[in-house]
Write an enzyme that holds these catalytic residues in place. Structure first.
Site, PDB file in Angstrom:
ATOM      1  N   THR A 204      24.360  78.553  32.592  1.00 29.64           N
ATOM      2  CA  THR A 204      24.649  78.522  31.160  1.00 29.64           C
ATOM      3  C   THR A 204      25.280  79.834  30.708  1.00 29.64           C
ATOM      4  O   THR A 204      25.027  80.872  31.289  1.00 29.64           O
ATOM      5  CB  THR A 204      23.316  78.288  30.422  1.00 29.64           C
ATOM      6  OG1 THR A 204      22.914  76.957  30.672  1.00 29.64           O
ATOM      7  CG2 THR A 204      23.411  78.509  28.933  1.00 29.64           C
ATOM      8  N   THR A 254      18.898  81.570  28.950  1.00 25.62           N
ATOM      9  CA  THR A 254      19.317  80.758  30.094  1.00 25.62           C
ATOM     10  C   THR A 254      18.139  80.592  31.042  1.00 25.62           C
ATOM     11  O   THR A 254      17.381  81.540  31.246  1.00 25.62           O
ATOM     12  CB  THR A 254      20.509  81.372  30.846  1.00 25.62           C
ATOM     13  OG1 THR A 254      20.775  80.578  32.004  1.00 25.62           O
ATOM     14  CG2 THR A 254      20.245  82.812  31.284  1.00 25.62           C
TER      15      THR A 254
HETATM   16  N1  ASP Z   1      18.874  76.225  29.909  1.00 29.17           N
HETATM   17  C1  ASP Z   1      19.778  75.245  30.449  1.00 29.17           C
HETATM   18  C2  ASP Z   1      19.133  73.875  30.392  1.00 29.17           C
HETATM   19  O1  ASP Z   1      17.961  73.752  30.673  1.00 29.17           O
HETATM   20  C3  ASP Z   1      20.164  75.511  31.849  1.00 29.17           C
HETATM   21  C4  ASP Z   1      20.750  76.874  32.110  1.00 29.17           C
HETATM   22  O2  ASP Z   1      20.343  77.866  31.495  1.00 29.17           O
HETATM   23  O3  ASP Z   1      21.641  76.956  32.970  1.00 29.17           O
HETATM   24  O4  ASP Z   1      19.834  72.922  30.121  1.00 29.17           O
END
Ligand code: ASP
Length: 336
Positions: A204, A254
């Site tokens: 993310t 993230t």
């Molecule tokens: N937080 C994001 C999710 O759970 C994933 C990520 O941080 O890459 O969709």
């Protein structure tokens, strides 16, 4: 996940005005080639400068967040926009959110598949609608009506991401971007594939900016989890969980979204600052400790009204960077 790495900084002479991340996870130097490391480094620098130039020309923190995130959304290196991971049904469903601290206005979209830059749609929701969160086809219809760029779903197709999905499906698992257990690496595949497979990484992207009016804005954009089903939505488009901003600070997260939602992480940092008088450093350390306690891996970036920055994570590494008022940059990838 036992170690917590933190970077806190502020130089006296120059405030930090923009901080970004490109995901956290098992990002280890041993899995990196100099070329890959340079590719990430250069893209983070490009994103920083895009946002910085907005701020230096007097634009708002929202415009700076958009500029920085657009660069990362347009790159296949990150799990957002062009690099979004595949769902179980071999589609891409993206989420994004933005919040402005000065008036606590916010906008978000979830489960969109045709919006080239989902953060642009989130900004349109914040600025041009009376809503905070729009989903799916309705979000796409609204974005199109506001002149946000719509693309064919083929724009997001990627052989690397597709192979990643197939490996995950062989194991019948739903994993976060670059989650480690994705099968063996086929050396015939392109150079970034190794990165996708071996790095346990949440790709993310996010940005937090402070403009010359003292307004903080925070934004986050993601493709979510590889092999996700049932229109699963993570923390990234959830105001308070993946993104939050007020007059005290702005936060973009993230990591494993379910855990970030359960601890309402982004808001928790700001609440600790507002109600308990904690500094950004203290508040972010506390929420990452709480994340570790419930088994939630990941990290966050935060910026406060005085230009202090925090970038803690409980994973091996996190793509992270900031730039100060006078143009001094920090770019980091690995942990301790
Ligand atoms: N937080 C994001 C999710 O759970 C994933 C990520 O941080 O890459 O969709």
């Amino acid at each position: 996940m036992s170690t917590i790495t933190s970077t806190f900084a502020q130089s006296d002479s120059s405030k930090i005005i923009l901080v970004i991340h490109g995901g956290a996870g098992t990002i280890l130097k041993k899995n990196m080639t100099p070329e890959k490391e340079k590719a990430y480094h250069d893209k983070l620098e490009e994103a920083l400068l895009a946002g910085y130039n907005q701020l230096k020309s007097g634009k708002t923190s929202t415009e700076a967040v958009k500029a920085a995130i657009n660069i990362m959304e347009d790159s296949p290196l990150f799990n957002a926009g062009k690099g979004a991971v595949y769902t179980n049904k071999e589609t891409q469903e993206m989420d994004a959110s933005i919040m402005r601290g000065s008036d606590k206005n916010a906008g978000a979209v979830a489960g969109v598949s045709t919006i080239k830059n989902p953060i642009d749609a989130a900004i349109a929701v914040m600025e041009k609608s009376e809503h905070v969160l729009l989903t799916g086809a309705g979000a796409e219809e609204f974005a199109a009506s506001q002149g946000v760029e719509i693309v064919d779903t083929s724009y997001f197709r990627s052989d690397v991401r597709h192979k990643q999905l197939k490996r995950v499906q062989e194991k019948e698992k739903m994993v976060l971007d670059h989650d480690g257990d994705q099968g063996s690496v086929d050396s015939s595949e392109d150079e970034f594939n190794i990165d996708y497979i071996e790095d346990k990484k949440f790709g993310t992207v996010g940005a937090v900016a402070l403009d010359n009016q003292g307004t903080i804005a925070a934004g986050t954009s993601t493709g979510g989890m590889t092999n996700k089903r049932y229109n699963r939505v993570g923390d990234s488009p959830i105001i308070g969980a993946g993104t939050y901003a007020n007059d005290f600070a702005g936060i973009s997260c993230t990591g494993h979204g379910e855990f970030f939602m359960r601890n309402v992480v982004a808001y928790d940092v700001c609440a600790l600052m507002e109600y308990k008088g904690l500094t950004l450093e203290e508040a972010t350390a506390e929420v990452i400790r709480k994340q570790t306690e419930i088994g939630g891996s990941g990290g966050l970036i935060g910026l406060d009204k005085n230009g202090n920055v925090a970038m803690p994570f409980n994973t091996a590494g996190m793509y992270r960077a900031y730039i100060t008022e006078n143009g001094t940059m920090f770019i980091g990838i690995y942990g301790q």
